[in-house]
Design an enzyme around this catalytic site. Structure first.
Site, PDB file in Angstrom:
ATOM      1  N   LYS A 134     -20.380  16.660 -12.565  1.00 19.14           N
ATOM      2  CA  LYS A 134     -19.218  17.573 -12.615  1.00 19.14           C
ATOM      3  C   LYS A 134     -19.569  18.719 -13.565  1.00 19.14           C
ATOM      4  CE  LYS A 134     -15.910  14.010 -11.248  1.00 19.14           C
ATOM      5  NZ  LYS A 134     -16.465  12.662 -11.433  1.00 19.14           N
TER       6      LYS A 134
ATOM      7  N   GLU B 205     -36.267  -2.487 -10.234  1.00 11.28           N
ATOM      8  CA  GLU B 205     -35.193  -3.327 -10.787  1.00 11.28           C
ATOM      9  C   GLU B 205     -35.562  -3.749 -12.198  1.00 11.28           C
ATOM     10  OE1 GLU B 205     -34.336  -6.458  -8.031  1.00 11.28           O
ATOM     11  OE2 GLU B 205     -33.507  -5.081  -6.563  1.00 11.28           O
TER      12      GLU B 205
ATOM     13  N   TYR C 178     -39.291   1.045  -6.156  1.00 12.09           N
ATOM     14  CA  TYR C 178     -38.358  -0.008  -6.585  1.00 12.09           C
ATOM     15  C   TYR C 178     -38.601  -0.288  -8.050  1.00 12.09           C
ATOM     16  CZ  TYR C 178     -35.094  -2.191  -3.457  1.00 12.09           C
ATOM     17  OH  TYR C 178     -33.981  -2.458  -2.727  1.00 12.09           O
TER      18      TYR C 178
ATOM     19  N   THR D  97     -19.613  10.625 -15.212  1.00 13.29           N
ATOM     20  CA  THR D  97     -20.478  11.013 -14.109  1.00 13.29           C
ATOM     21  C   THR D  97     -21.406  12.090 -14.644  1.00 13.29           C
ATOM     22  OG1 THR D  97     -18.888  12.657 -13.359  1.00 13.29           O
ATOM     23  CG2 THR D  97     -18.817  10.502 -12.277  1.00 13.29           C
TER      24      THR D  97
ATOM     25  N   ARG E  72     -25.611  13.723  -8.568  1.00  7.72           N
ATOM     26  CA  ARG E  72     -24.484  12.805  -8.407  1.00  7.72           C
ATOM     27  C   ARG E  72     -24.867  11.453  -9.007  1.00  7.72           C
ATOM     28  NH1 ARG E  72     -20.035  13.474  -5.721  1.00  7.72           N
ATOM     29  NH2 ARG E  72     -20.709  15.616  -5.409  1.00  7.72           N
TER      30      ARG E  72
ATOM     31  N   ASP F  74     -13.550   7.451 -20.212  1.00  8.31           N
ATOM     32  CA  ASP F  74     -14.286   7.965 -19.058  1.00  8.31           C
ATOM     33  C   ASP F  74     -14.202   9.499 -19.121  1.00  8.31           C
ATOM     34  OD1 ASP F  74     -15.077   8.896 -16.590  1.00  8.31           O
ATOM     35  OD2 ASP F  74     -14.011   7.356 -15.442  1.00  8.31           O
TER      36      ASP F  74
HETATM   37  N1  DSN Z   1     -13.325  12.192  -7.108  1.00 11.07           N
HETATM   38  C1  DSN Z   1     -13.520  12.732  -8.430  1.00 11.07           C
HETATM   39  C2  DSN Z   1     -12.702  13.938  -8.674  1.00 11.07           C
HETATM   40  O1  DSN Z   1     -12.625  14.755  -7.782  1.00 11.07           O
HETATM   41  O2  DSN Z   1     -12.148  14.089  -9.743  1.00 11.07           O
HETATM   42  C3  DSN Z   1     -13.313  11.720  -9.463  1.00 11.07           C
HETATM   43  O3  DSN Z   1     -14.190  10.690  -9.243  1.00 11.07           O
END
Ligand code: DSN
Length: 426
Positions: free
Chosen positions: A222, A49, A47, A219, A228, A193
């Protein structure tokens, strides 16, 4: 204790599914064994925080080091002055920005979901559209490029607090400078984003929004090929324009508002195992081999888009500048829905997802499009030659969506091809 055979059998089946198929979901990738090891490490037990050096728990001295390295590597990767690596996901990174820069009911402007935008940029069923007041801009009907005139017109008329750029199904470069000019003119914060193209941006193959936007979210899983999760960055920290002060009466910097928005605003304990895995992935992205990988991702997407066009398919915006291709099925198969196409492709072990196309008349459950992407297949080692073969197989499947024997023969071919492409050990 006995091994949980039920769950580990499921994990092994998923491993086999990933190994034998052609993975074309534009938002997916395959992480390295080291990223996977960090995620599966004992750091999950801790933990922590708070932030490095300022935690609400004892024993954080070791995870502090990993989180600090993750922050420093991320800043180096994108040329940022400030970063927060704690968001559990891209949606939570966005939620934290909303919390920091708006009050419930405030207006903000984002790309229409059915034109390639994201749920957390103002969908009526998402916190963004439920708590705040979303306004939208579109892509144009003729070029399918962002309609910057519309963005400008809505911003001037409505004076949103926040203007969001970024998409989950858009294949073209953004005019960041123009959005920043509009934001400055109407007194809005510009958040970009970059979840989808982050890896290409890190490799310097697309322009970097960190140079233009007030705040950038992403994110990490990707094109960036990490675990993730989510992150927030600023190219340059700045005094918050809302006059928010700290308990000494000093004006707080935006970094302080954003840190507080992530924790305790929208999250509790950070996932330190995932943060360590983010650090590993950022370290990988700083290596020269990552740029080579991203160049191949981009080349593969361009070749795949051209091969589709040569077969008579319509691609939204006419091609791609990044890793993503939005196939508009209305061009070649007006009667075929994305739902049926996705199901037939998955039956052939080619994984892609149905997607709305701009000005779609079908619902999000049916759709007229299929979104394709090259990050994952490129991690497997695929080069341009394979893209033509993949398009041949996609075309065969889409011409035979109800023909089980044709689909079976494509599936066998897919499985035999993918046997030649190495996969991670876990
Ligand atoms: N769900 C994602 C995508 O497939 O683009 C975006 O968050």
């Amino acid at each position: 204790m006995e091994r949980d055979k039920v769950i580990f059998d499921i994990i092994e089946r998923e491993h086999q599914r990933q190994k034998k198929g052609i993975e074309l979901i534009a938002s997916e990738n395959f992480v390295s064994d080291e990223v996977m090891q960090a995620m599966g490490s004992c750091l999950t037990n801790k933990y922590a925080e708070g932030y490095p050096g300022h935690r609400y728990y004892g024993g954080c001295q070791v995870v502090d080091e990993a989180e600090t390295i993750a922050i420093e590597r991320l800043k180096q990767l994108f040329g940022a002055e400030w970063a927060n690596v704690q968001p559990h996901s891209g949606a939570q990174a966005n939620m934290a920005v909303f919390l920091a820069v708006m009050k419930p009911g405030d207006k903000f402007l984002g790309l229409n979901l059915s034109h390639g935008g994201h749920l957390s940029h103002g969908s009526a069923v998402n916190f963004s559209g439920l708590v705040y007041q979303p306004l939208e801009y579109n892509v144009t009907p003729d070029t399918n490029l962002i309609d910057y005139d519309m963005l400008e017109e809505v911003a001037r008329r409505e004076h949103p607090k926040l203007i969001i750029g970024g998409a989950s199904a858009y294949s073209r470069e953004w005019d960041y400078a123009r959005i920043r000019r509009v934001a400055d003119e109407v007194g809005a914060i510009f958040m970009f984003d970059m979840a989808h193209p982050a890896g290409l941006i890190a490799a310097g193959l697309l322009d970097n929004p960190v140079k233009y936007a007030h705040i950038v979210t992403s994110t990490t899983h990707k094109t960036l090929r990490g675990p993730r999760g989510g992150v927030i960055m600023m190219g340059k920290d700045f005094e918050n324009p809302f006059g928010k002060k700290n308990n000494k009466g000093e004006l707080r910097m935006m970094s302080s508002l954003l840190d507080s928005a992530v924790f305790p605003g929208v999250q509790g304990g950070p996932l330190e195992h995932v943060i360590a895995a983010k650090a590993v992935a950022f370290g990988e992205a700083l290596q020269p081999s990552f740029k080579e990988y991203q160049m191949q991702v981009k080349k593969n997407a361009a070749v795949m888009a051209q091969a589709l066009i040569d077969k008579g398919y319509k691609i939204a915006s006419g091609g791609t500048d990044n890793h993503c291709i939005l196939l508009d099925l209305r061009g070649k198969f007006p009667e075929l829905t994305g739902k049926v196409a996705e199901r037939a492709l998955v039956a052939a072990d080619i994984t892609a997802n149905k997607n709305m196309v701009p000005f779609d008349t079908r619902s999000p459950f049916l759709t007229s499009g299929i979104r394709l992407g090259t990050p994952a297949i490129t991690t497997r080692g695929a080069k341009e030659e394979l893209m033509g073969e993949i398009v041949e197989m996609i075309d065969t499947v889409l011409q035979n969506v109800d023909n089980e024997s044709v689909i079976k023969s494509v599936r066998e071919k897919v499985n035999s091809i993918m046997n030649e492409y190495p996969m991670f050990a876990y």
